[in-house]
Design a protein around this motif. Structure first.
Motif, mmCIF file in Angstrom:
data_model
loop_
_atom_site.group_PDB
_atom_site.id
_atom_site.type_symbol
_atom_site.label_atom_id
_atom_site.label_comp_id
_atom_site.label_asym_id
_atom_site.label_seq_id
_atom_site.Cartn_x
_atom_site.Cartn_y
_atom_site.Cartn_z
ATOM 1 N N GLY A 163 -63.397 79.564 23.156
ATOM 2 C CA GLY A 163 -63.282 80.982 22.879
ATOM 3 C C GLY A 163 -61.832 81.420 22.851
ATOM 4 N N GLY A 164 -61.596 82.671 22.453
ATOM 5 C CA GLY A 164 -60.242 83.190 22.421
ATOM 6 C C GLY A 164 -60.164 84.444 21.594
ATOM 7 N N SER A 165 -58.957 84.798 21.248
ATOM 8 C CA SER A 165 -58.705 86.010 20.466
ATOM 9 C C SER A 165 -58.152 85.632 19.101
ATOM 10 C CB SER A 165 -57.700 86.903 21.192
ATOM 11 O OG SER A 165 -58.196 87.325 22.440
ATOM 12 N N VAL A 166 -58.762 86.189 18.073
ATOM 13 C CA VAL A 166 -58.282 85.962 16.713
ATOM 14 C C VAL A 166 -58.386 87.262 15.935
ATOM 15 C CG1 VAL A 166 -58.892 83.523 16.634
ATOM 16 C CG2 VAL A 166 -60.552 85.238 15.867
ATOM 17 N N GLN A 167 -57.695 87.317 14.834
ATOM 18 C CA GLN A 167 -57.793 88.480 13.957
ATOM 19 C C GLN A 167 -59.030 88.358 13.078
ATOM 20 O OE1 GLN A 167 -53.996 88.750 11.876
ATOM 21 N NE2 GLN A 167 -53.305 90.282 13.348
ATOM 22 N N GLY B 146 -61.323 87.862 10.109
ATOM 23 C CA GLY B 146 -61.152 86.916 9.016
ATOM 24 C C GLY B 146 -60.806 85.515 9.480
ATOM 25 N N GLY B 147 -60.459 85.384 10.743
ATOM 26 C CA GLY B 147 -60.089 84.093 11.281
ATOM 27 C C GLY B 147 -61.285 83.253 11.669
ATOM 28 N N SER B 148 -60.988 82.100 12.266
ATOM 29 C CA SER B 148 -62.029 81.145 12.641
ATOM 30 C C SER B 148 -61.835 80.670 14.069
ATOM 31 C CB SER B 148 -61.987 79.921 11.713
ATOM 32 O OG SER B 148 -62.237 80.274 10.374
ATOM 33 N N LEU B 149 -62.927 80.289 14.679
ATOM 34 C CA LEU B 149 -62.923 79.648 15.989
ATOM 35 C C LEU B 149 -64.030 78.606 16.003
ATOM 36 C CD1 LEU B 149 -62.605 82.632 18.518
ATOM 37 C CD2 LEU B 149 -60.918 80.822 18.157
ATOM 38 N N ARG B 150 -63.855 77.583 16.803
ATOM 39 C CA ARG B 150 -64.927 76.620 17.018
ATOM 40 C C ARG B 150 -65.212 76.540 18.513
ATOM 41 N NH1 ARG B 150 -65.706 70.139 15.847
ATOM 42 N NH2 ARG B 150 -64.259 69.938 17.606
ATOM 43 N N LEU B 151 -66.427 76.851 18.846
ATOM 44 C CA LEU B 151 -66.873 76.749 20.222
ATOM 45 C C LEU B 151 -67.509 75.381 20.459
ATOM 46 C CD1 LEU B 151 -68.593 80.227 20.700
ATOM 47 C CD2 LEU B 151 -66.168 79.621 20.896
ATOM 48 N N SER C 272 -64.747 83.532 9.049
ATOM 49 C CA SER C 272 -64.775 84.921 8.566
ATOM 50 C C SER C 272 -65.209 85.872 9.683
ATOM 51 C CB SER C 272 -65.735 85.038 7.375
ATOM 52 O OG SER C 272 -65.350 84.182 6.332
ATOM 53 N N LEU C 273 -64.584 85.728 10.813
ATOM 54 C CA LEU C 273 -64.979 86.516 11.978
ATOM 55 C C LEU C 273 -64.725 88.002 11.771
ATOM 56 C CD1 LEU C 273 -63.803 84.015 14.671
ATOM 57 C CD2 LEU C 273 -66.105 84.960 14.526
ATOM 58 N N LYS C 274 -65.619 88.800 12.330
ATOM 59 C CA LYS C 274 -65.565 90.254 12.201
ATOM 60 C C LYS C 274 -65.476 90.887 13.582
ATOM 61 C CE LYS C 274 -68.761 89.992 8.261
ATOM 62 N NZ LYS C 274 -70.068 90.464 7.719
ATOM 63 N N PRO C 275 -64.968 92.103 13.676
ATOM 64 C CA PRO C 275 -64.917 92.779 14.978
ATOM 65 C C PRO C 275 -66.279 92.856 15.654
ATOM 66 C CG PRO C 275 -63.557 93.946 13.403
ATOM 67 C CD PRO C 275 -64.286 92.880 12.620
ATOM 68 N N GLU C 276 -67.343 92.947 14.878
ATOM 69 C CA GLU C 276 -68.679 93.019 15.480
ATOM 70 C C GLU C 276 -69.135 91.689 16.088
ATOM 71 O OE1 GLU C 276 -67.794 94.051 12.401
ATOM 72 O OE2 GLU C 276 -69.391 93.639 10.939
ATOM 73 N N ASP C 277 -68.356 90.632 15.893
ATOM 74 C CA ASP C 277 -68.655 89.350 16.543
ATOM 75 C C ASP C 277 -68.108 89.283 17.962
ATOM 76 O OD1 ASP C 277 -67.989 87.785 13.399
ATOM 77 O OD2 ASP C 277 -69.962 88.202 14.278
ATOM 78 N N ASN C 278 -67.367 90.309 18.359
ATOM 79 C CA ASN C 278 -66.860 90.377 19.734
ATOM 80 C C ASN C 278 -68.007 90.256 20.720
ATOM 81 O OD1 ASN C 278 -63.977 90.913 20.171
ATOM 82 N ND2 ASN C 278 -64.328 92.614 18.774
ATOM 83 N N ALA C 279 -67.922 89.264 21.615
ATOM 84 C CA ALA C 279 -68.978 89.091 22.609
ATOM 85 C C ALA C 279 -68.639 87.913 23.509
ATOM 86 C CB ALA C 279 -70.324 88.833 21.931
ATOM 87 N N TYR D 4 -81.538 76.462 30.952
ATOM 88 C CA TYR D 4 -80.179 75.968 31.196
ATOM 89 C C TYR D 4 -79.172 76.757 30.365
ATOM 90 C CZ TYR D 4 -83.017 72.132 32.887
ATOM 91 O OH TYR D 4 -83.953 71.391 33.556
ATOM 92 N N TRP D 5 -78.116 77.223 31.049
ATOM 93 C CA TRP D 5 -77.087 78.052 30.413
ATOM 94 C C TRP D 5 -75.703 77.618 30.852
ATOM 95 C CZ3 TRP D 5 -78.092 81.874 26.885
ATOM 96 C CH2 TRP D 5 -79.429 82.267 26.746
ATOM 97 N N GLY D 6 -74.753 77.768 29.937
ATOM 98 C CA GLY D 6 -73.366 77.608 30.313
ATOM 99 C C GLY D 6 -72.835 78.901 30.919
ATOM 100 N N GLN D 7 -71.579 78.876 31.303
ATOM 101 C CA GLN D 7 -70.968 80.009 31.978
ATOM 102 C C GLN D 7 -70.476 81.065 30.995
ATOM 103 O OE1 GLN D 7 -69.411 77.267 31.266
ATOM 104 N NE2 GLN D 7 -67.345 77.843 30.616
ATOM 105 N N GLY D 8 -70.395 80.706 29.720
ATOM 106 C CA GLY D 8 -69.961 81.651 28.711
ATOM 107 C C GLY D 8 -68.492 81.508 28.369
ATOM 108 N N THR D 9 -68.161 81.858 27.130
ATOM 109 C CA THR D 9 -66.779 81.875 26.684
ATOM 110 C C THR D 9 -66.572 83.132 25.831
ATOM 111 O OG1 THR D 9 -65.032 80.569 25.604
ATOM 112 C CG2 THR D 9 -67.227 80.436 24.632
ATOM 113 N N GLN D 10 -65.494 83.837 26.092
ATOM 114 C CA GLN D 10 -65.259 85.124 25.445
ATOM 115 C C GLN D 10 -64.640 84.944 24.062
ATOM 116 O OE1 GLN D 10 -66.035 88.304 26.628
ATOM 117 N NE2 GLN D 10 -65.404 88.992 24.585
ATOM 118 N N VAL D 11 -65.187 85.672 23.114
ATOM 119 C CA VAL D 11 -64.635 85.711 21.756
ATOM 120 C C VAL D 11 -64.226 87.154 21.470
ATOM 121 C CG1 VAL D 11 -65.160 85.471 19.306
ATOM 122 C CG2 VAL D 11 -65.955 83.739 20.933
ATOM 123 N N THR D 12 -62.956 87.333 21.146
ATOM 124 C CA THR D 12 -62.419 88.670 20.876
ATOM 125 C C THR D 12 -61.804 88.689 19.488
ATOM 126 O OG1 THR D 12 -61.941 88.977 23.219
ATOM 127 C CG2 THR D 12 -60.859 90.464 21.658
#
Length: 130
Positions: A9-13, A15-20, A86-93, A119-127
Motif C-alpha cells: 500500500g501507499g500514496s499515489v496520484q 491515474g497511478g498504479s500500485l500492486r498489493l 488507473s487509480l481514482k480518489p474513490e479507491d482510497n481505503a 482468515y484476514w490480514g492486518q490491512g494496508t492503506q491505499v491513498t
C-alpha cells in the motif's frame, strides 16, 4: 491456522498504479476463495476482487474496479496479488486480503460476503490524491 500479511500500500496520484501483495502461511485448501476487500471510513467492507476455489482460475471483480484491477496468485510463493491501475480518489481505503470459505466455487454468493471469511490480514492503506 492461516496467517495473511499484506504489503504494497501507499500514496499515489490519481491515474497511478500500485500492486498489493498478500503472503500466506498455513494450509490453503484448494477449494478456498481468496480475495481482496476494502473498507473506506464510514463505509462497509466490500469485496473488490476474488479468486474462486477449485483451481479453474475463475475470478470476480466489483463493477467499480473492472478493467483496472487484476487479482492473481503465485502458488509457489503462497502469495496473492492485486494489481491496481488507473487509480481514482474513490479507491482510497484500507485494503485487506482474506482466505477461507470452503467449497467456494465460481459464482458462489458466499464469496462476496466478508463474514464468510475466517482468515484476514492486518490491512494496508491505499491513498489516492487527485
Amino acid at each position: 491456522q492461516v496467517q495473511l500479511v499484506e504489503s504494497g500500500g501507499g500514496s499515489v496520484q490519481a491515474g497511478g498504479s500500485l500492486r498489493l501483495s498478500c503472503a500466506a502461511s498455513g494450509y490453503i485448501y484448494s477449494t478456498y476463495c481468496l480475495g481482496w476487500f476494502r473498507q473506506a471510513p464510514g463505509k462497509e467492507r466490500e469485496g473488490v476482487a476474488i479468486i474462486y476455489g477449485g483451481g479453474d482460475g475463475s475470478t470476480y471483480y466489483a463493477d467499480s474496479v473492472k478493467g483496472r484491477f487484476t487479482i492473481s496468485q503465485d502458488n509457489a510463493k503462497n502469495t496473492l496479488y492485486l494489481q491496481m491501475n488507473s487509480l481514482k480518489p474513490e479507491d482510497n481505503a484500507m485494503y485487506y486480503c482474506a482466505a477461507g470459505v470452503y467449497d467456494c466455487y465460481s459464482g458462489s454468493s458466499r464469496a462476496k460476503q466478508p463474514h464468510e471469511y475466517p482468515y484476514w490480514g492486518q490491512g494496508t492503506q491505499v491513498t489516492i490524491s487527485s
